[in-house]
Design a protein around this motif. Structure first.
Motif, mmCIF file in Angstrom:
data_model
loop_
_atom_site.group_PDB
_atom_site.id
_atom_site.type_symbol
_atom_site.label_atom_id
_atom_site.label_comp_id
_atom_site.label_asym_id
_atom_site.label_seq_id
_atom_site.Cartn_x
_atom_site.Cartn_y
_atom_site.Cartn_z
ATOM 1 N N GLU A 249 0.755 -1.075 -0.087
ATOM 2 C CA GLU A 249 0.126 -0.017 0.041
ATOM 3 C C GLU A 249 0.941 1.326 -0.012
ATOM 4 O O GLU A 249 2.127 1.263 0.436
ATOM 5 N N THR A 250 0.265 2.373 -0.299
ATOM 6 C CA THR A 250 0.941 3.645 -0.288
ATOM 7 C C THR A 250 0.572 4.487 1.168
ATOM 8 O O THR A 250 -0.601 4.287 1.298
ATOM 9 N N LEU A 251 1.432 4.834 1.836
ATOM 10 C CA LEU A 251 1.334 5.411 3.158
ATOM 11 C C LEU A 251 1.976 6.996 3.216
ATOM 12 O O LEU A 251 2.982 7.000 2.635
ATOM 13 N N ASN A 252 1.439 7.632 4.042
ATOM 14 C CA ASN A 252 2.133 8.818 4.522
ATOM 15 C C ASN A 252 3.366 8.506 5.378
ATOM 16 O O ASN A 252 2.984 7.829 6.624
ATOM 17 N N LEU A 253 4.542 9.172 5.502
ATOM 18 C CA LEU A 253 5.599 8.918 6.120
ATOM 19 C C LEU A 253 6.050 10.416 6.374
ATOM 20 O O LEU A 253 6.370 11.313 5.676
ATOM 21 N N ARG A 254 5.700 11.034 7.639
ATOM 22 C CA ARG A 254 6.122 12.480 8.140
ATOM 23 C C ARG A 254 7.524 12.592 8.093
ATOM 24 O O ARG A 254 8.226 11.839 8.471
#
Length: 360
Positions: free
Chosen positions: A19-24
């Motif tokens: 999946e595509t996730l956000n990484l801060r």
């Protein structure tokens, strides 16, 4: 906010989903690392199967290496582009256990919330402080060790867990002295490194115990002087014949209760059992305490080889550069992130020493 591809677990025992996730971005004292490689450890598999619980959804993976691509405020000793090992060992440096020289047992909570979220903003667990089945990670600076510029990062990824756990169990936890005899139960990824650790430390005899002749042959390549099949009715007898006595150190590297139930049978008086392999939560083993006490023996738990990564990883890198530590030979096969479920299945089969996910 940067977006990354990652292998996500939504239900224990189910295949991981890419999946595509956000990484801060990294916060105070944190580092972003773009990964080149992440090896698959059996601990990742046990967590994904629910053996030890844990929050979901989660990204596992904790045996990684790559290049620093962003640095938070207050981070020291690192620059953009540095090649690094990423470990799961997050240590505050100031609590009682860190101050006592045991950073692997740090008791301080994480300074920040985890860096991963879904595209909708829901939190995703960064399992084992790493979440390295992903293109990038953001971790605390205490988890990072800088590498030589020419270090192969696929080989280097193994230093994050399997190598330090196996070598450290013998050198740090057992305090093995040159000339002592060692039995290593389990010749998988961690077991082979315990065997290497015993060889490096100058053991007289190193007895590998495993279920197949193929595994015992590989163990000899890594330094075992003898091999004993665990399928024999009383394998400790063959081990004692090879040593001429009991073992000074028995390292249990598999999370199997039968291995723990019989480990004391290999010991000499005054010997030590080093407990490395982790069975499922709730599993129990049985001993005769009177025999342990009367023989002056010891049972010692060893987490991550009791390592201090800033000390031990550079030492191991030096041994590798001198051809005294085998890393390349531990890699059975490399896989892409999209192939991770096949790589996990191959690891569970027991055929591989270490499977490694490699990122472009």
């Amino acid at each position: 906010m940067p977006q990354i591809k990652a292998a996500v677990s939504h239900a224990h025992g189910d295949p991981l989903q890419i999946e595509t996730l956000n990484l801060r971005a990294p916060l105070m004292g944190e580092v972003e690392v773009t990964l080149k490689a992440c090896a698959i450890c059996h601990s990742d598999i046990h967590f994904a199967e629910g053996a030890w619980g844990g929050k979901l959804p989660a990204v596992y993976g904790h045996e990684a290496a790559g290049h620093v691509t962003a640095i938070g405020e207050g981070t020291r000793g690192l620059t953009i582009g540095d090649p690094v090992v990423v470990t799961l060992i997050r240590a505050c440096g100031t609590c009682a256990t860190c101050g006592g020289g045991m950073p692997v047992l740090c008791s301080a909570p994480a300074a920040h919330d985890g860096p991963l979220t879904t595209l909708d903003g829901a939190p995703v667990e960064q399992a084992m402080n790493s979440g390295a089945f992903a293109e990038k990670v953001v971790v605390d600076q205490s988890q990072i060790v800088k590498l030589p510029a020419d270090m192969d990062l696929v080989a280097a990824s193994l230093l994050a867990c399997g190598v330090i756990t196996g070598v450290g169990a013998v050198v740090n936890a057992a305090g093995l002295r040159a000339g002592q005899d060692v039995v290593v139960i389990g010749a998988g990824g961690v077991g082979l490194n315990a065997i290497q650790g015993a060889r490096i430390a100058g053991a007289r005899r190193i007895i590998a115990v495993d279920m197949t002749d193929d595994k015992l042959a590989i163990a000899r390549d890594f330094g075992a002087t003898d091999g004993v099949l665990a399928t024999d009715s009383k394998p400790w007898r063959a081990a004692k014949r090879a040593m001429g006595k009991g073992a000074d150190v028995v390292v249990v590297t598999v999370g199997a209760i039968p291995a723990y139930d019989t480990a004391a049978q290999y010991l000499a008086p005054g010997g030590k059992i080093i407990m490395v392999g982790m069975p499922h939560s709730g599993a129990t083993s049985s001993y005769q305490p009177v025999m342990i006490a009367a023989s002056g023996q010891a049972m010692i738990g060893s987490k991550m080889g009791d390592v201090v990564i800033a000390r031990d990883i550079p030492w191991l890198v030096g041994l590798y550069q001198q051809d005294r530590l085998k890393l390349d030979e531990l890699v059975s096969r490399t896989w892409t992130l999209d192939q991770i479920n096949d790589a996990i299945a191959d690891t569970k089969s027991g055929a591989a020493k270490r499977n490694v996910i490699v990122f472009d």
